[in-house]
Design an enzyme around this catalytic site. Structure first.
Site, PDB file in Angstrom:
ATOM      1  N   LYS A  83      51.583  41.751  38.963  1.00 28.06           N
ATOM      2  CA  LYS A  83      51.343  40.451  38.334  1.00 28.06           C
ATOM      3  C   LYS A  83      52.685  39.829  37.962  1.00 28.06           C
ATOM      4  O   LYS A  83      53.486  40.453  37.269  1.00 28.06           O
ATOM      5  CB  LYS A  83      50.479  40.580  37.074  1.00 28.06           C
ATOM      6  N   ASP A 197      39.510  39.896  24.916  1.00 27.55           N
ATOM      7  CA  ASP A 197      39.437  39.102  26.146  1.00 27.55           C
ATOM      8  C   ASP A 197      38.452  39.710  27.138  1.00 27.55           C
ATOM      9  O   ASP A 197      38.737  39.797  28.333  1.00 27.55           O
ATOM     10  CB  ASP A 197      40.818  38.958  26.771  1.00 27.55           C
TER      11      ASP A 197
END
Length: 389
Positions: A83, A197
């Site tokens: 990422k 989240d």
């Protein structure tokens, strides 16, 4: 574990909306270096990761989120996911530091593993174990196979074209794994961690559809001692955030339970928490589902049509009830995650076991052709009609 001593909140005070939520990042900066020095995560150079991903070749691009773009690559023969922080992205360097901290000290089969990171110059990258089946989001709201009988069912029942449904048993197994990962954060991590989240996009799947929680950039250390909550700027994904957290900014482990309830409802229905492509009355999942959640006789109306009726009715009812319990407006009424795990394991002990499973269903082992089953008709009067499933 006792590994978050310097990461605990220092004050229980509300933050103004305009004030950056920097407490996690500041503590992370104090903690990351010792952890890395002890070998919990490998520090890569930007060149290492450029080479591993074919210089971020588009052919290796596998996704994009608030953090930035994700590429697959190979390091020392191991497949990894890389990422890369977008410099103008929604998530910033504080989230990067928090995620490195969290994943260097947390370890569980249902949490994604951090291989390493890169913090060179302006570049910020995270390197994870590679999850070949991607996210739960892509499977739950993704493509439908071209199986002919499924195509006929699509035409007859308004199942979205291009959707590839997960079978019932796989959905339940995913729910159990997600809850077990959350239970580790709440009950084993010391002090407890609030994930903050939970959503289908952050649940990654292995080859056997085993789920792992990912993306810990918004995670917070939970309240300790006499504290009942952590006061913080409201962050998360629309629809998944608990109403009490949104209204007060007071974050508790019960905030995660509400988000888990939303995820369970998505697994049941195959619908996103918010979908602008649907007719306006159906765009918000909670609004659309409310009439069915309030009447046990209508629970079957919640079942994803793409399941083709292939689920145990009693187990469906039980899963709906667990979702309802998690979605209570008052946090003290919601169950603790340990009880959710027990309930989900009980549901998993009642698998759907047809003689033959539809070949179109996504599962670790699917074979055979559709079986004729009977499911409640949607017509007035509750008549039962035969359908291919």
């Amino acid at each position: 574990m006792g590994c978050f001593g310097c990461f605990a909140p220092e004050a229980d005070e509300d933050l103004k909306p305009s004030k950056p939520d920097d407490s996690s990042g500041a503590d992370a900066r104090r903690k990351v270096a010792p952890d890395v020095a002890n070998g919990y995560a490998h520090s890569f150079t930007f060149k290492d990761l450029s080479v591993a991903t074919g210089y971020f070749n588009d052919a290796n691009f596998i996704g994009e989120g608030g953090f930035g773009k994700v590429y697959k690559g190979k390091i020392s023969g191991q497949m990894v996911a890389v990422k890369q922080l977008a410099r103008d992205g929604v998530q910033g360097r504080n989230e990067f530091l928090v995620e490195v901290l969290m994943l260097t000290v947390l370890s569980h089969p249902n949490l994604v593993s951090l291989v390493g990171f890169c913090a060179q110059g302006d570049e910020r990258l995270l390197v994870y174990e590679y999850m070949p089946f991607g996210s739960l989001e892509s499977h739950l709201f993704g493509n439908l196979s071209s199986n002919f009988l499924c195509f006929l069912f699509v035409l007859a029942n308004d199942v979205p074209l291009g959707k590839n449904p997960l079978d019932w048993n796989t959905r339940v197994r995913i729910a159990v794994g997600v809850a077990e990962g959350l239970s580790y954060l709440h009950n084993v991590a010391d002090p407890p961690v609030i994930y903050r989240d939970m959503k289908a996009a952050n649940i990654l799947l292995g080859e056997d559809f085993s789920p792992k929680l990912s993306d810990f950039g918004l995670a917070k250390v939970g309240p300790v001692g006499d504290r009942t909550h952590v006061s913080t700027r409201v962050m998360g994904t629309y629809g998944y955030c608990a109403p009490d957290y949104v209204q007060s900014g007071k974050l508790t482990i019960k905030s995660d339970i509400y988000s888990l309830g939303v995820l369970l409802l998505e697994l049941i229905t195959g619908r996103r928490i918010y979908d602008a492509s649907r007719p306006k009355p159906e765009q918000n999942l909670l609004t659309w589902s409310r009439p069915f959640l309030h009447d046990k006789r209508k629970f079957y109306r919640l079942a994803d049509p793409a399941l083709l009726g292939c689920y145990p009715p009693s187990a469906l009812n039980q899963l709906v009830v667990i979702s309802i319990m998690c979605l209570q407006d008052q946090p003290h009424v919601r169950p603790i995650v340990a009880d959710v795990v027990i309930g989900l394991k009980h549901i998993a002990s009642q698998p759907y076991a047809p003689e033959r499973t539809p070949a179109s269903m996504s599962s670790p082992a699917n074979s055979g052709s559709p079986q004729l089953v009977r499911t409640p008709s949607r017509k007035r009067g509750g008549r039962r009609s035969a359908q291919y499933a």
